[in-house]
Each structure stands twice: as C-alpha cells, then as structure tokens.
Design a protein around this motif. Structure first.
Motif, short mmCIF file in Angstrom:
data_model
loop_
_atom_site.label_atom_id
_atom_site.label_comp_id
_atom_site.label_asym_id
_atom_site.label_seq_id
_atom_site.Cartn_x
_atom_site.Cartn_y
_atom_site.Cartn_z
N GLN A 11 0.83 -1.21 0.00
CA GLN A 11 0.00 0.00 0.00
C GLN A 11 0.87 1.26 0.00
O GLN A 11 1.99 1.25 0.50
CB GLN A 11 -0.90 0.01 1.23
CG GLN A 11 -2.06 -0.98 1.15
CD GLN A 11 -3.06 -0.77 2.25
OE1 GLN A 11 -2.71 -0.38 3.36
NE2 GLN A 11 -4.33 -1.04 1.97
N ALA A 12 0.32 2.32 -0.53
CA ALA A 12 1.01 3.59 -0.51
C ALA A 12 1.39 3.96 0.92
O ALA A 12 0.60 3.76 1.84
CB ALA A 12 0.14 4.68 -1.13
N GLY A 13 2.59 4.49 1.07
CA GLY A 13 3.11 4.82 2.39
C GLY A 13 3.89 3.70 3.04
O GLY A 13 4.57 3.91 4.06
N LEU A 58 17.96 -2.42 -1.85
CA LEU A 58 17.30 -1.14 -2.04
C LEU A 58 16.16 -1.07 -1.02
O LEU A 58 15.16 -1.78 -1.15
CB LEU A 58 16.75 -0.99 -3.45
CG LEU A 58 16.13 0.38 -3.75
CD1 LEU A 58 17.21 1.46 -3.76
CD2 LEU A 58 15.39 0.37 -5.09
N GLN A 59 16.34 -0.24 0.00
CA GLN A 59 15.30 -0.01 1.00
C GLN A 59 14.41 1.12 0.49
O GLN A 59 14.90 2.22 0.22
CB GLN A 59 15.92 0.38 2.34
CG GLN A 59 14.90 0.69 3.43
CD GLN A 59 14.09 -0.51 3.84
OE1 GLN A 59 14.63 -1.60 4.03
NE2 GLN A 59 12.78 -0.32 4.00
N MET A 60 13.14 0.81 0.35
CA MET A 60 12.19 1.78 -0.20
C MET A 60 11.15 2.12 0.86
O MET A 60 10.41 1.22 1.31
CB MET A 60 11.52 1.21 -1.45
CG MET A 60 12.52 0.75 -2.51
SD MET A 60 11.72 0.25 -4.05
CE MET A 60 10.83 -1.19 -3.51
N ASN A 61 11.11 3.36 1.26
CA ASN A 61 10.15 3.83 2.26
C ASN A 61 9.20 4.85 1.64
O ASN A 61 9.48 5.41 0.58
CB ASN A 61 10.89 4.46 3.44
CG ASN A 61 11.80 3.49 4.16
OD1 ASN A 61 11.53 2.29 4.22
ND2 ASN A 61 12.88 3.99 4.72
N SER A 62 8.10 5.09 2.32
CA SER A 62 7.12 6.09 1.86
C SER A 62 6.75 5.87 0.40
O SER A 62 6.77 6.79 -0.41
CB SER A 62 7.66 7.50 2.07
OG SER A 62 7.98 7.74 3.42
N LEU A 63 6.45 4.64 0.07
CA LEU A 63 6.19 4.29 -1.33
C LEU A 63 4.95 4.99 -1.85
O LEU A 63 3.97 5.21 -1.12
CB LEU A 63 6.05 2.78 -1.47
CG LEU A 63 7.39 2.03 -1.46
CD1 LEU A 63 7.18 0.56 -1.14
CD2 LEU A 63 8.10 2.20 -2.80
N LYS A 64 5.02 5.33 -3.14
CA LYS A 64 3.94 6.02 -3.84
C LYS A 64 3.47 5.17 -5.01
O LYS A 64 4.24 4.37 -5.55
CB LYS A 64 4.43 7.36 -4.37
CG LYS A 64 5.03 8.28 -3.31
CD LYS A 64 5.60 9.53 -3.95
CE LYS A 64 6.24 10.44 -2.91
NZ LYS A 64 6.81 11.66 -3.54
N PRO A 65 2.23 5.35 -5.46
CA PRO A 65 1.77 4.58 -6.63
C PRO A 65 2.67 4.77 -7.84
O PRO A 65 2.85 3.83 -8.63
CB PRO A 65 0.37 5.15 -6.88
CG PRO A 65 -0.10 5.57 -5.52
CD PRO A 65 1.13 6.11 -4.84
N GLU A 66 3.28 5.92 -7.99
CA GLU A 66 4.17 6.15 -9.13
C GLU A 66 5.50 5.41 -9.02
O GLU A 66 6.29 5.42 -9.96
CB GLU A 66 4.43 7.65 -9.33
CG GLU A 66 4.89 8.38 -8.09
CD GLU A 66 3.74 9.09 -7.37
OE1 GLU A 66 2.65 8.48 -7.23
OE2 GLU A 66 3.95 10.24 -6.94
N ASP A 67 5.74 4.74 -7.90
CA ASP A 67 6.92 3.87 -7.78
C ASP A 67 6.66 2.49 -8.38
O ASP A 67 7.57 1.67 -8.46
CB ASP A 67 7.32 3.71 -6.31
CG ASP A 67 7.80 5.00 -5.69
OD1 ASP A 67 7.43 5.27 -4.53
OD2 ASP A 67 8.55 5.75 -6.35
#
Length: 124
Positions: free
Chosen positions: A13-15, A81-90
């Motif tokens: 989910q986003a975030g 690759l640690q990805m935080n605060s994910l957005k739909p555009e990711d």
C-alpha cells in the motif's frame, strides 16, 4: 559476466516500505558498482540508485531521494534497495545492474549486467 537475481518485490500500500535484494554470482563482486533501475509500463527504463564498489559513495534519482536507500554487503555479494514512503508512481519492474562505476552504470547501460527484474506494485 555477472549473474544477478533480484527478489523482494510485491504488492504494497502507498506509504509502506519494501526492501529489494539482488544477489550476484561473481567472484569479484566487490570491484563492481551496483545500481537499481526501474521500468513502468509504457515508459523507458530509468535510473533509481547506485552505489560504488566500497559503499562509500551513492547516487539517487531526484524522485526517490530521501525515500530510498541503496546499500551493499560485499561479504555476501548482495546489494539492497530499501524503499520507504512508497507512492503509486513507484510501481514498476525493478532491475539490478552491475557496472564499472556509478557514472558508467547510468551513461553506458548497454555495458551493464542485468538481472531479470522484480515487480513492485504500490496501491493507492
């Protein structure tokens, strides 16, 4: 030639957060700069992040700076690759790449070794 296998992609989910891994099969892993790229449907492949051979220098695309962190473990031939605060555009297929330098990873992509990719989907 470097063989690369990515893992860790999934629906989130986003975030939310994800950590991608890329395992390399090569004896000289610690001599390579490593990077992450991504490609969304209908878009060109774009640079996300890169790290030099020792981990002392990194570079990020502006769209992910402050949210994503690239790191490496030379003892285990792995880059993360640690990805935080994910957005739909990711949302994209994320590819791991090995090259001779951070600069060449980005500017001479045909010379890179590539993994098969892992799908990251971020729902709104």
């Amino acid at each position: 030639q470097v063989q690369l296998v990515e893992s860790g992609g999934r629906l989130v989910q986003a975030g939310g957060s994800l950590r991608l891994s890329c395992a390399a099969t090569v004896r000289t892993f610690s001599t390579y700069a490593m990077g992450w790229f991504r490609q969304a449907p209908g878009n060109k492949r774009e640079f996300v992040a890169a790290i030099n051979w020792s981990g002392s220098n990194t570079d990020y695309a502006g769209s992910v700076k402050g949210r994503f962190t690239i790191s490496r473990d030379n003892a285990n031939n792995t880059v993360y690759l640690q990805m935080n605060s994910l957005k739909p555009e990711d949302t994209a297929i994320y590819y791991c790449a090995a090259g001779h330098s951070i600069l060449l990873l980005q500017r001479s992509q045909n010379s890179n070794s590539w993994g098969q990719g892992t799908q990251v989907t971020v729902s709104s």
